[in-house]
Design a protein around this motif. Structure first.
Motif, mmCIF file in Angstrom:
data_model
loop_
_atom_site.group_PDB
_atom_site.id
_atom_site.type_symbol
_atom_site.label_atom_id
_atom_site.label_comp_id
_atom_site.label_asym_id
_atom_site.label_seq_id
_atom_site.Cartn_x
_atom_site.Cartn_y
_atom_site.Cartn_z
ATOM 1 N N ALA A 41 0.836 -1.205 0.000
ATOM 2 C CA ALA A 41 0.000 0.000 0.000
ATOM 3 C C ALA A 41 0.873 1.257 0.000
ATOM 4 N N PRO A 42 0.498 2.295 -0.774
ATOM 5 C CA PRO A 42 1.297 3.531 -0.838
ATOM 6 C C PRO A 42 1.573 4.140 0.523
ATOM 7 N N GLU A 43 0.579 4.075 1.421
ATOM 8 C CA GLU A 43 0.783 4.691 2.737
ATOM 9 C C GLU A 43 1.874 3.982 3.542
ATOM 10 N N LEU A 44 2.105 2.694 3.266
ATOM 11 C CA LEU A 44 3.179 1.986 3.964
ATOM 12 C C LEU A 44 4.540 2.452 3.483
ATOM 13 N N TRP A 45 4.697 2.670 2.157
ATOM 14 C CA TRP A 45 5.964 3.212 1.654
ATOM 15 C C TRP A 45 6.193 4.618 2.218
ATOM 16 N N HIS A 46 5.135 5.399 2.250
ATOM 17 C CA HIS A 46 5.233 6.758 2.793
ATOM 18 C C HIS A 46 5.701 6.707 4.247
ATOM 19 N N ASP A 47 5.118 5.808 5.023
ATOM 20 C CA ASP A 47 5.470 5.705 6.439
ATOM 21 C C ASP A 47 6.909 5.231 6.621
ATOM 22 N N ARG A 48 7.340 4.267 5.811
ATOM 23 C CA ARG A 48 8.709 3.762 5.954
ATOM 24 C C ARG A 48 9.739 4.841 5.625
ATOM 25 N N LEU A 49 9.500 5.583 4.560
ATOM 26 C CA LEU A 49 10.445 6.652 4.208
ATOM 27 C C LEU A 49 10.408 7.768 5.253
ATOM 28 N N ARG A 50 9.228 8.069 5.783
ATOM 29 C CA ARG A 50 9.121 9.097 6.822
ATOM 30 C C ARG A 50 9.927 8.707 8.058
ATOM 31 N N ARG A 51 9.935 7.398 8.384
ATOM 32 C CA ARG A 51 10.660 6.899 9.559
ATOM 33 C C ARG A 51 12.137 6.625 9.271
ATOM 34 N N GLY A 52 12.560 6.791 8.033
ATOM 35 C CA GLY A 52 13.943 6.473 7.691
ATOM 36 C C GLY A 52 14.216 4.987 7.756
#
Length: 302
Positions: A41-52
């Motif tokens: 899901a796009p929101e999971l990629w967004h969250d992973r990049l946000r968390r480094g």
């Protein structure tokens, strides 16, 4: 790339994973991940990049505005839903410079796969023994308990794996299953096993024989029996498929003779199959090795 050259360390025994990047142009790393890896899901990629939580080839964390580098490699740690802890120990039976032998409990996967990541024998041992390069020489099903052999030195793993490929490793199993009055024991069962087209299980088909198991009786209690199983070959699910084909499926098996619901957090009915012992001549020093499980099958779970 091996764990020795990965830019990230083990995390509680879990090795990092990587993805090779194709050539091409994307406005950002996020755009590539969302467009190229639609199974997440796009929101999971967004969250992973946000968390480094995604890293470049050098182990530096990427961010939401990181550019797409083209050819290269990114690294990350797999993330799975919370796992059900397996409440059984996995004692080490033997350890030297090259070998680690553990006594695997029922319900514990050998290696990370699918929904099992930290609750695996490999992850436990890497973390507890501080052996980041540890790897299995063979496999046991998640529900099977008993002797598992690992190699701690990647340069020596091939020599041990060749033993299994050459069928010069002797393996001994035990199982509790129904008793058949008309089955003369000991019995050598031979058949051709292939994976079923509709699921992960194996079944017997016509054709050239590719599996062989010797079955011996250890003890009988009414309509149940304790068997010794000596496989000559090592096909997937061989023992479970062979006993099911003989009409004596191993007790508490959710795959054979029919597929049943997963047991989830119910640890009260383990598959009554135990890898009792394994023996071979060590290819590195010529010594005879025999390792035996200290576990026993529980008749009360039958």
């Amino acid at each position: 790339m091996s764990q020795r050259t990965a830019p990230l360390p083990l995390l509680d025994g879990v090795a990092p994973s990587y993805m090779n990047l194709p050539g091409g142009r994307w406005p950002s790393m996020l755009a590539f991940l969302v467009g190229h890896c639609a199974h997440v899901a796009p929101e999971l990629w967004h969250d992973r990049l946000r968390r480094g939580a995604i890293y470049d080839h050098a182990g530096n964390p990427l961010s939401l505005d990181s550019p797409y580098p083209g050819h290269g490699r990114i690294w990350y740690y797999r993330e799975v839903p919370p796992e059900i802890p397996v409440p059984f120990d996995s004692p080490v039976l033997y350890q030297d410079e090259y070998l680690v032998v553990a006594d695997k409990p029922h319900f514990l996967s050998c290696i990370p796969a699918g929904r099992h990541l930290r609750e695996t024998l490999l992850t436990r041992l890497r973390h507890e023994l501080n052996l980041p390069h540890l790897s299995p020489i063979h496999r046991l099903d998640r529900e099977t308990a008993g002797v598992m052999v690992f190699c701690a030195d990647p340069s020596k793993r091939g020599a041990y794996q060749q033993l299994f490929a050459s069928r010069v490793v002797s393996k001994e199993y035990e199982a509790i299953a129904p008793y058949r009055n008309d089955l003369a024991l000991p019995h050598v069962h031979r058949s051709r096993l292939e994976e079923r087209p509709d699921c992960f299980a194996m079944h017997e088909v016509e054709g050239e024989i590719n599996s062989e198991t010797r079955i011996e009786l250890l003890e009988r209690r009414g309509d149940k029996a304790h068997y010794r199983l000596l496989p000559h070959t090592g096909k997937k699910h061989q023992l479970r498929a062979h006993l099911a084909a003989l009409g004596i499926p191993i007790l508490n098996d959710i795959w054979y003779p029919e597929l049943l619901p997963d047991k989830g957090s119910d640890f009260s009915r383990p598959l009554l199959l135990l890898a009792r012992a394994i023996e071979f001549v060590d290819p590195l020093n010529g010594q005879f090795r025999r390792f035996e499980s200290r576990r026993s099958l529980d008749w009360s779970a039958a």
